[in-house]
Write a protein that holds these residues in place. Structure first.
Motif, PDB file in Angstrom:
ATOM      1  N   PHE A  67      45.420  40.887  48.314  1.00 24.58           N
ATOM      2  CA  PHE A  67      44.636  39.880  47.637  1.00 24.58           C
ATOM      3  C   PHE A  67      43.820  40.293  46.496  1.00 24.58           C
ATOM      4  N   VAL A  68      44.032  39.689  45.577  1.00 21.61           N
ATOM      5  CA  VAL A  68      43.370  40.050  44.081  1.00 21.61           C
ATOM      6  C   VAL A  68      42.702  39.008  43.488  1.00 21.61           C
ATOM      7  N   VAL A  69      41.437  39.150  43.214  1.00 20.27           N
ATOM      8  CA  VAL A  69      40.705  38.159  42.267  1.00 20.27           C
ATOM      9  C   VAL A  69      40.237  38.852  41.055  1.00 20.27           C
ATOM     10  N   CYS A  70      40.778  37.984  40.102  1.00 20.43           N
ATOM     11  CA  CYS A  70      40.369  38.541  38.671  1.00 20.43           C
ATOM     12  C   CYS A  70      39.381  37.674  37.903  1.00 20.43           C
ATOM     13  N   VAL A  71      38.439  38.282  37.460  1.00 18.25           N
ATOM     14  CA  VAL A  71      37.135  37.493  36.920  1.00 18.25           C
ATOM     15  C   VAL A  71      37.358  37.832  35.439  1.00 18.25           C
ATOM     16  N   LEU A  72      37.430  36.881  34.578  1.00 23.93           N
ATOM     17  CA  LEU A  72      37.613  36.973  33.202  1.00 23.93           C
ATOM     18  C   LEU A  72      37.029  35.961  32.362  1.00 23.93           C
ATOM     19  N   ALA A  73      36.643  36.111  31.152  1.00 22.05           N
ATOM     20  CA  ALA A  73      36.083  35.269  30.327  1.00 22.05           C
ATOM     21  C   ALA A  73      36.790  33.618  30.293  1.00 22.05           C
ATOM     22  N   ALA A  74      36.035  32.767  30.258  1.00 21.60           N
ATOM     23  CA  ALA A  74      36.295  31.316  30.396  1.00 21.60           C
ATOM     24  C   ALA A  74      37.083  30.951  29.225  1.00 21.60           C
ATOM     25  N   ALA A  78      45.351  29.677  29.455  1.00 23.48           N
ATOM     26  CA  ALA A  78      46.385  29.617  30.779  1.00 23.48           C
ATOM     27  C   ALA A  78      47.348  30.733  30.528  1.00 23.48           C
ATOM     28  N   ALA A  79      47.999  30.784  29.438  1.00 27.05           N
ATOM     29  CA  ALA A  79      49.266  31.616  29.002  1.00 27.05           C
ATOM     30  C   ALA A  79      48.494  33.388  29.283  1.00 27.05           C
ATOM     31  N   PHE A  80      47.485  33.333  28.769  1.00 29.61           N
ATOM     32  CA  PHE A  80      46.889  34.753  29.065  1.00 29.61           C
ATOM     33  C   PHE A  80      46.657  35.236  30.493  1.00 29.61           C
ATOM     34  N   ARG A  81      46.298  34.247  31.244  1.00 32.04           N
ATOM     35  CA  ARG A  81      45.904  34.235  32.706  1.00 32.04           C
ATOM     36  C   ARG A  81      47.114  34.356  33.219  1.00 32.04           C
ATOM     37  N   ALA A  82      48.044  33.925  32.940  1.00 37.01           N
ATOM     38  CA  ALA A  82      49.287  33.919  33.657  1.00 37.01           C
ATOM     39  C   ALA A  82      49.923  35.332  33.330  1.00 37.01           C
ATOM     40  N   ALA A  83      49.838  35.978  32.052  1.00 40.72           N
ATOM     41  CA  ALA A  83      50.257  37.218  31.764  1.00 40.72           C
ATOM     42  C   ALA A  83      49.783  38.268  32.651  1.00 40.72           C
TER      43      ALA A  83
END
Length: 128
Positions: A67-74, A78-83
């Motif tokens: 289970f992986v949780v990724c915290v990144l800048a708002a 969506a394309a970046f998050r999907a990549a």
């Protein structure tokens, strides 16, 4: 500081180093200083995971998972998050099959994260 937390029953140092290195290099290719990439590992016991009302037991428990949780800048779209999610699912292999890596993204305002080198403000501006 993008932070990726990986919860898995796998606990070997070579596995953790390989995953952290691969994720860090991905972020570096996307303009983030490697010193600002955080990868954390938490123990994940199969007997604490339920699929619906059923424990992850028997044959299912023998296949590793994460289970992986990724915290990144708002401001990451969506394309970046999907990549990044695709990268996160790929990197733990072959130890963990991609279909056993569950990824969640949490967007955050970088201004809400305080590191040891952050500007904490002056005493006059604190609300202690």
């Amino acid at each position: 500081m993008p932070t990726t937390t990986v919860e898995t029953p796998l606990d070997g140092a070579p596995f953790r180093r390989r995953v952290a290195k691969d994720l860090t290099f991905w972020w570096r290719r996307h303009g983030v200083d490697p010193a600002h990439v955080v990868t954390r590992f938490l123990p994940g016991a199969a007997d604490r995971v339920f699929l619906g009302p059923f424990p992850n037991a028997g044959d299912r428990a023998e296949v590793p998972f994460a289970f992986v949780v990724c915290v990144l800048a708002a401001d990451r779209d969506a394309a970046f998050r999907a990549a990044y999610a695709r990268q996160v699912r790929r990197v733990p292999g072959p130890d963990i099959p991609p279909e056993r890596v569950f990824v969640a993204m949490q967007s955050t305002d970088p201004a809400d994260h305080f590191t040891p080198t952050s500007d904490w403000g002056t005493e006059e501006n604190t609300h202690d």
